[in-house]
Design a protein around this motif. Structure first.
Motif, PDB file in Angstrom:
ATOM      1  N   LYS A 383      32.671  41.336  42.041  1.00  0.00           N
ATOM      2  CA  LYS A 383      32.238  39.937  42.099  1.00  0.00           C
ATOM      3  C   LYS A 383      32.683  39.168  40.863  1.00  0.00           C
ATOM      4  CE  LYS A 383      28.138  40.774  44.973  1.00  0.00           C
ATOM      5  NZ  LYS A 383      26.654  40.772  45.014  1.00  0.00           N
ATOM      6  N   ALA A 384      32.582  39.797  39.702  1.00  0.00           N
ATOM      7  CA  ALA A 384      32.984  39.137  38.462  1.00  0.00           C
ATOM      8  C   ALA A 384      34.485  38.832  38.470  1.00  0.00           C
ATOM      9  CB  ALA A 384      32.630  40.009  37.264  1.00  0.00           C
ATOM     10  N   LYS A 385      35.279  39.796  38.934  1.00  0.00           N
ATOM     11  CA  LYS A 385      36.724  39.583  39.014  1.00  0.00           C
ATOM     12  C   LYS A 385      37.058  38.494  40.018  1.00  0.00           C
ATOM     13  CE  LYS A 385      38.269  44.217  37.640  1.00  0.00           C
ATOM     14  NZ  LYS A 385      38.902  45.480  38.084  1.00  0.00           N
ATOM     15  N   ALA A 389      39.106  34.943  39.645  1.00  0.00           N
ATOM     16  CA  ALA A 389      40.230  34.583  40.513  1.00  0.00           C
ATOM     17  C   ALA A 389      40.026  33.198  41.131  1.00  0.00           C
ATOM     18  CB  ALA A 389      40.410  35.629  41.604  1.00  0.00           C
ATOM     19  N   GLN A 390      38.787  32.874  41.487  1.00  0.00           N
ATOM     20  CA  GLN A 390      38.489  31.549  42.030  1.00  0.00           C
ATOM     21  C   GLN A 390      38.842  30.456  41.018  1.00  0.00           C
ATOM     22  OE1 GLN A 390      34.307  32.350  43.169  1.00  0.00           O
ATOM     23  NE2 GLN A 390      34.851  31.612  45.215  1.00  0.00           N
ATOM     24  N   LYS A 394      41.778  27.511  41.392  1.00  0.00           N
ATOM     25  CA  LYS A 394      41.414  26.096  41.251  1.00  0.00           C
ATOM     26  C   LYS A 394      42.289  25.416  40.198  1.00  0.00           C
ATOM     27  CE  LYS A 394      37.444  23.052  40.346  1.00  0.00           C
ATOM     28  NZ  LYS A 394      37.660  22.268  41.578  1.00  0.00           N
ATOM     29  N   GLY A 395      42.585  26.132  39.137  1.00  0.00           N
ATOM     30  CA  GLY A 395      43.419  25.566  38.088  1.00  0.00           C
ATOM     31  C   GLY A 395      44.890  25.575  38.425  1.00  0.00           C
ATOM     32  N   GLU A 396      45.420  26.749  38.797  1.00  0.00           N
ATOM     33  CA  GLU A 396      46.864  26.921  39.015  1.00  0.00           C
ATOM     34  C   GLU A 396      47.369  26.158  40.237  1.00  0.00           C
ATOM     35  OE1 GLU A 396      50.767  28.919  38.467  1.00  0.00           O
ATOM     36  OE2 GLU A 396      49.022  28.676  37.159  1.00  0.00           O
ATOM     37  N   LYS A 429      43.950  31.325  50.871  1.00  0.00           N
ATOM     38  CA  LYS A 429      44.708  32.482  51.343  1.00  0.00           C
ATOM     39  C   LYS A 429      44.788  33.567  50.273  1.00  0.00           C
ATOM     40  CE  LYS A 429      48.781  33.582  54.083  1.00  0.00           C
ATOM     41  NZ  LYS A 429      49.899  33.011  54.852  1.00  0.00           N
ATOM     42  N   VAL A 430      45.037  33.167  49.040  1.00  0.00           N
ATOM     43  CA  VAL A 430      45.119  34.142  47.953  1.00  0.00           C
ATOM     44  C   VAL A 430      43.765  34.806  47.731  1.00  0.00           C
ATOM     45  CG1 VAL A 430      45.418  34.390  45.449  1.00  0.00           C
ATOM     46  CG2 VAL A 430      47.060  33.057  46.780  1.00  0.00           C
ATOM     47  N   LEU A 431      42.686  34.030  47.791  1.00  0.00           N
ATOM     48  CA  LEU A 431      41.346  34.589  47.582  1.00  0.00           C
ATOM     49  C   LEU A 431      40.958  35.520  48.730  1.00  0.00           C
ATOM     50  CD1 LEU A 431      39.517  31.441  46.179  1.00  0.00           C
ATOM     51  CD2 LEU A 431      40.111  33.527  44.926  1.00  0.00           C
TER      52      LEU A 431
END
Length: 538
Positions: A383-385, A389-390, A394-396, A429-431
Motif C-alpha cells: 500500500k505504501a509503495k 506510485a499514485q 499525478k506529477g509525471e 493504466k499504469v496504476l
C-alpha cells in the motif's frame, strides 16, 4: 528465453488433477482448500462464495510450500512465487463426469482443469476453483489436487500425475499462440481419438493432431505439433479406459464447441445428455455458488454453462501473446487490459454495469478507479509503495510539478506535457498494471538473461510497462498513446522505470552510468537522452 507463465497456471491444474478412479460413494466427502496467504476476511468471503459450512466440510490450508512440493520438478521456483491465494471446493461423485467452475482465475479455465483431471485418472468429480480477486489460478489448482486426495481417500497415481502436469505445460505453451480454448480443444480432441482407437504410433498421432488443427482453422508451428505428439504418445501408453473418460472428454468438447459458436454468433450445438444420473451425491456444487459474495464484475467459466465465460467477460479465445493484457514474462494474461474492457468485448471507453446500462469512463473515472485500484488485498508495504506510485503518476503524467518534486529528487520542470484526458487514462493504466504486479507478488516471474533488476516485481513491471508505452513494438491504431511521439513515449517509460527502481532501492547499469556522467558535468545537473529530451535522474 521463452517465458512459460502459461505453464504455471496449467501445471497446478494438472497437479490438482491427478488421481485414480474412486469407488462409488453414497455420501461423498467435500473438502475446501483455502490459500494460506489470504486474510481471515477473504477466507470467509470464499466460504460464502462456495456456500460451504465449515462444520459440514473439511477445510484445508494450502501453503506456498505445497505448491513448490507439487510443481517444483516442472517449473522454476521463481515462477511458482511466494504466496498462495486461490481456493478450491471439491466433491468426488459417483457419476456425471468431471464438472468444473472457476471464478477470478484469469488464465486457468474450467476446461483446462477438467481435461487435466481426466489425464490424472479422475472419472467423476465436482470442482469449484476461485479467488477473492483475479489471479492466474496456480494456488487453486494445487488445492484441487490436495482436496481430491483428501476427499476421495485415494493417493494420486504418480505417472498419470506427471502426464497431467505435462499436459498443462504443453497446453499452456500452445495457448500463448492460439488461445486457451483452441489449445485445449486440439489436445482434448486428439486425446479422445488416440485413447478410443488405441493409437500409439507417432506418425498416426501426428496426422491426427495436424488434421484436428486444420479442421479448426488453427495454425500450429512444427515445434508445437511435435510437443503435442510427444505428450499424446505418453498418454497413449497408459492404457486409459475410454469408457471412464468418455463423458468428461465429450462434455469438454461440447463445451468448447458451444463457446466458440456463441462467440461467433452461430447456432449452438445441442447439449449432451448424461446417460447416468449422479445418484446420492446431493446438490451440484458447481451450480450452487454465491457469485455476489465476490462482488461485481467477476469472471467465471463453467463446464456446465459454456456461455458463462462470455457473459462474465472471461475471454478464453484470444492468444496470450496477441493481447495487451498478457504478462509478457509468463504468458498469463492480466486480469483486465486497462480496466475499461467491456463484457461485450467493445473498446469504446464505456463500462457495462450489472443492470446492463453503460457509463463512459471519461465521465465516471472515480467509479471505475474505485473498483480497479482497490488496495485492500495489498500488504502494508504494498500500500505504501502504491501511494508513492499514485503521486508519481499525478506529477509525471498529469503535470503537477509540485507533486512530482515531492516524490522525485532534482526535478526542476515537467519532463513532458500530455493531453489531460490521455494523461488521466495513462495514470490509471499504469496504476492498474502496478496493483496487479503487487498482488501477484512475483508469482508469475520467470528469470531471463535480459532482466535488469534483482526484484521479481520490478522485472515483471518492466515488461508490462513496455507494453503500456509500446516500447520495442509497433503502436496499435487504437492505443492510448497512438498520438504521442515515440521519443516522448520512450521518455515516459524511462522516467517511470527509474522511479520504480528508486522505490525498490535499485538502479540499473544504465542509470549508474548516467549518474556518473552527470556528476562530471558542472554546467548541467540533467542528462540529455539520445533523442534530445531532458531526462532527470530518478
Amino acid at each position: 528465453m521463452k517465458k512459460r507463465s502459461v505453464i504455471v497456471a496449467m501445471l497446478c491444474s494438472m497437479c490438482l488433477a491427478v488421481s485414480t478412479p474412486i469407488p462409488a460413494m453414497a455420501d461423498a466427502s467435500k473438502v475446501v482448500t483455502l490459500g494460506a496467504d489470504l486474510t481471515d476476511e477473504q477466507k470467509n468471503t470464499m466460504m460464502n462464495y462456495f456456500k460451504a459450512d465449515a462444520s459440514q466440510v473439511q477445510v484445508i490450508s494450502v501453503t506456498n510450500q505445497d505448491e513448490h512440493d507439487l510443481l517444483g520438478k516442472y517449473i522454476p521456483s521463481e515462477q511458482i512465487g511466494t504466496r498462495t491465494l486461490s481456493c478450491a471446493y471439491v466433491k468426488p461423485t459417483q457419476s456425471g463426469g468431471i464438472k468444473v467452475r472457476t471464478a477470478n482465475l484469469n488464465y486457468v479455465t474450467c476446461n483446462m482443469i477438467a481435461t487435466a483431471l481426466s489425464t490424472a485418472g479422475v472419472t467423476n468429480c465436482e470442482v469449484v476453483a476461485a479467488c477473492p480477486y483475479e489471479v492466474s489460478g496456480t494456488g487453486a489448482l494445487t488445492g484441487v489436487m490436495k482436496a481430491y486426495e483428501s476427499a476421495s481417500g485415494q493417493k494420486l497415481d504418480s505417472t498419470k500425475k506427471d502426464l497431467a502436469a505435462k499436459e498443462v505445460v504443453v497446453t499452456g505453451d500452445v495457448a500463448q499462440q492460439v488461445g486457451q480454448d483452441n489449445a485445449t480443444n486440439i489436445i482434448n480432441q486428439a486425446k479422445m481419438q488416440i485413447i478410443g482407437d488405441n493409437i500409439q504410433n507417432a506418425d498416426e498421432i501426428y496426422n491426427i493432431v495436424y488434421n484436428i488443427a486444420e479442421q479448426n482453422g488453427v495454425s500450429l508451428s512444427q515445434d508445437e505439433i511435435d510437443t503435442i505428439v510427444s505428450l499424446l504418445q505418453q498418454i497413449a501408453q497408459q492404457n486409459y479406459d475410454i469408457q471412464e473418460m468418455k463423458q468428461t472428454l465429450a462434455n469438454i468438447q461440447q463445451n468448447l464447441e458451444q463457446s466458440k459458436a456463441e462467440a461467433e454468433g452461430q447456432p449452438t450445438p445441442t447439449p449432451i445428455e448424461s446417460n447416468v444420473a449422479d445418484e446420492g451425491t446431493g446438490e451440484d456444487i458447481t451450480t450452487n455458488v454465491d457469485s455476489g459474495a465476490l462482488g461485481g464484475n467477476i469472471k467465471e467459466t463453467s463446464t456446465e454453462d459454456p456461455g458463462l465465460a462470455e457473459q462474465t467477460g472471461a475471454d478464453t479465445n484470444n492468444a496470450g501473446e496477441s493481447s495487451d493484457s498478457s504478462d509478457s514474462s509468463t504468458g498469463i494474461p492480466d486480469a483486465t487490459e486497462d480496466g475499461t474492457v467491456n463484457t461485450d468485448g467493445s473498446s469504446d471507453g464505456t463500462t457495462e454495469n450489472a443492470d446492463g446500462s453503460t457509463e463512459g469512463t471519461d465521465e465516471n473515472t472515480d467509479a471505475s478507479t474505485e473498483d480497479t485500484l482497490n488496495t485492500e488485498t495489498l500488504t502494508e508495504e504494498g500500500k505504501a509503495k502504491f501511494e508513492q506510485a499514485q503521486q508519481f503518476c499525478k506529477g509525471e503524467y498529469e503535470g503537477d510539478l509540485a507533486v512530482l518534486q515531492s516524490i522525485v529528487p532534482n526535478v526542476t520542470e515537467l519532463p513532458v506535457t500530455l493531453d489531460q484526458d490521455v494523461a488521466s487514462k495513462l495514470s490509471k493504466k499504469v496504476l492498474e498494471t502496478y496493483i496487479k504486479v503487487l498482488n501477484d507478488a512475483g508469482a508469475s516471474y520467470v528469470p531471463a538473461d535480459t532482466d535488469k533488476y534483482f526484484s521479481a516485481e520490478l522485472n515483471v513491471l518492466d515488461k508490462e510497462l513496455k507494453t503500456v508505452f509500446s516500447i520495442d513494438t509497433e503502436i496499435a491504431d487504437d492505443d492510448l498513446l497512438v498520438n504521442v511521439d515515440a521519443e516522448v513515449r520512450q521518455k515516459l517509460y524511462d522516467d517511470t522505470m527509474k522511479f520504480f527502481a528508486n522505490l525498490y532501492g535499485e538502479t540499473t547499469s544504465e542509470d549508474t552510468s548516467t549518474d556518473t556522467a552527470e556528476a562530471g558535468t558542472d554546467e548541467n545537473t540533467e542528462a540529455n537522452s539520445e533523442d534530445g529530451t531532458t531526462e532527470e535522474t530518478y
